[in-house]
Design an enzyme around this catalytic site. Sequence first.
Site, PDB file in Angstrom:
ATOM      1  N   HIS A  64      33.929  41.856  64.741  1.00 35.90           N
ATOM      2  CA  HIS A  64      33.669  42.938  65.706  1.00 35.90           C
ATOM      3  C   HIS A  64      34.284  44.259  65.247  1.00 35.90           C
ATOM      4  CE1 HIS A  64      37.600  42.999  67.929  1.00 35.90           C
ATOM      5  NE2 HIS A  64      37.616  41.688  67.724  1.00 35.90           N
ATOM      6  N   ASP A 179      42.520  43.945  64.549  1.00 31.43           N
ATOM      7  CA  ASP A 179      41.640  43.227  65.473  1.00 31.43           C
ATOM      8  C   ASP A 179      40.481  44.158  65.839  1.00 31.43           C
ATOM      9  OD1 ASP A 179      40.559  41.595  67.414  1.00 31.43           O
ATOM     10  OD2 ASP A 179      42.234  41.755  68.796  1.00 31.43           O
ATOM     11  N   GLU A 210      33.348  43.707  71.695  1.00 34.62           N
ATOM     12  CA  GLU A 210      33.923  42.366  71.800  1.00 34.62           C
ATOM     13  C   GLU A 210      35.107  42.350  72.750  1.00 34.62           C
ATOM     14  OE1 GLU A 210      36.703  39.030  70.639  1.00 34.62           O
ATOM     15  OE2 GLU A 210      37.033  41.179  70.731  1.00 34.62           O
ATOM     16  N   GLU A 211      35.935  43.390  72.700  1.00 39.64           N
ATOM     17  CA  GLU A 211      37.173  43.414  73.474  1.00 39.64           C
ATOM     18  C   GLU A 211      36.950  43.519  74.977  1.00 39.64           C
ATOM     19  OE1 GLU A 211      39.904  42.682  72.336  1.00 39.64           O
ATOM     20  OE2 GLU A 211      39.996  43.178  70.210  1.00 39.64           O
ATOM     21  N   ASP A 233      37.856  36.705  62.994  1.00 41.13           N
ATOM     22  CA  ASP A 233      38.707  37.471  63.893  1.00 41.13           C
ATOM     23  C   ASP A 233      40.170  37.270  63.503  1.00 41.13           C
ATOM     24  OD1 ASP A 233      39.552  38.961  66.221  1.00 41.13           O
ATOM     25  OD2 ASP A 233      37.751  38.269  67.252  1.00 41.13           O
ATOM     26  N   HIS A 319      46.827  43.972  69.681  1.00 41.50           N
ATOM     27  CA  HIS A 319      46.612  44.720  70.920  1.00 41.50           C
ATOM     28  C   HIS A 319      47.748  45.709  71.173  1.00 41.50           C
ATOM     29  CE1 HIS A 319      43.178  42.407  73.025  1.00 41.50           C
ATOM     30  NE2 HIS A 319      43.101  42.248  71.707  1.00 41.50           N
TER      31      HIS A 319
END
Length: 354
Positions: A64, A179, A210-211, A233, A319
């Site tokens: 992603h 990510d 995606e997130e 991922d 994140h």
Amino acid sequence: MDKTELMFKELTEANGISGFEDEVADLMASYVEDVATVSFDKLGSLVAEKKGKSDAPRVMIAGHMDEVGFMVKSITKEGFIKFLPIGGWWGHVALSQRVLVRTRKGDFVGVIGSKAPHILKAEERKKVLDIADMYIDVGAAGKFDVKKSLGVRPGDPIIPISEFAVLGNRKMYAAKAWDDRIGVAAVIDVLHKIGKTHPNTVYGVGTVQEEVGLRGARTSANLVDPDVAFAVDVTIATDTPGTDGAGENLGDGVGIMVYDASAIPSRRLRDFVIDVAEKNKIPYVLTALVRGGTDSGTIHINKHGVPCLTFVVPTRYIHGHVGVLHRKDYDSLVKLLTAVIKKLDAKTVASFTR
């Protein structure tokens, strides 16, 4: 820096939160257009088709393109920006960090702020500060009109600022957006490394959003209609203080996901991949993620179902504004995925289903 590190730098320093992935998509397209035919679905996911010796089976590999970030919610009368999280955030990792506010008049640096700790009440100090209680300072002062001067308005994307860096251990890298730019990098590398004699057609996909719900994986899977698929991922590294060490450590090799909250992988495909790894002496770890999912969560239920598996690279501090990963794990990922794809002929893919 070598060629791979330069690619990492370009991909991670590109800006593309969920819903605003164009910069990343353009960069990804520039890396693969010499080996594949590039198109896009109507949500914005990039699809790079690379024909081999046969039109089928159709093999999808997805990383992603989006990263976690924020979005402008409102502007206070004093000129401070209130904002929304895009993707999962833990409040404390956002405080005091620099961000880029992208407006119709340009990009402007801001700082995430909140009430100073010196004036917090005792009970407030014990709590994780909510993002709703934070703001972004882009230079609010006096009569400076943030809306008029900078063109800030609700809906504008806000991107973490963090430059790519090679750490003291030269095999380890720090950057934002691992990510999932590491997945995008893997898709790029695999499309180049599989050559022209693979017994299938490969679709290298850079998915969007995606997130915020695996949205681009849904639309791109509908477009590609794969016979077998892989998501690429990151996963949470468990080799830092405070973790239980019962997962994956940096430098152990590529992670093969046996479970996550969005998908239980095809056991036949999983076993096939493990056999390929062992025969080729490629380092790997079997890993699971109790909370969180990947693009496999949507791809594997496309139409009548798709044998699907997720490869992961362990990453510290995901994140947030900066994460850390190990080159060995990435190299193992590319080697394994390349070796697997070269073996996916029609008979082999048919063996993954009843």
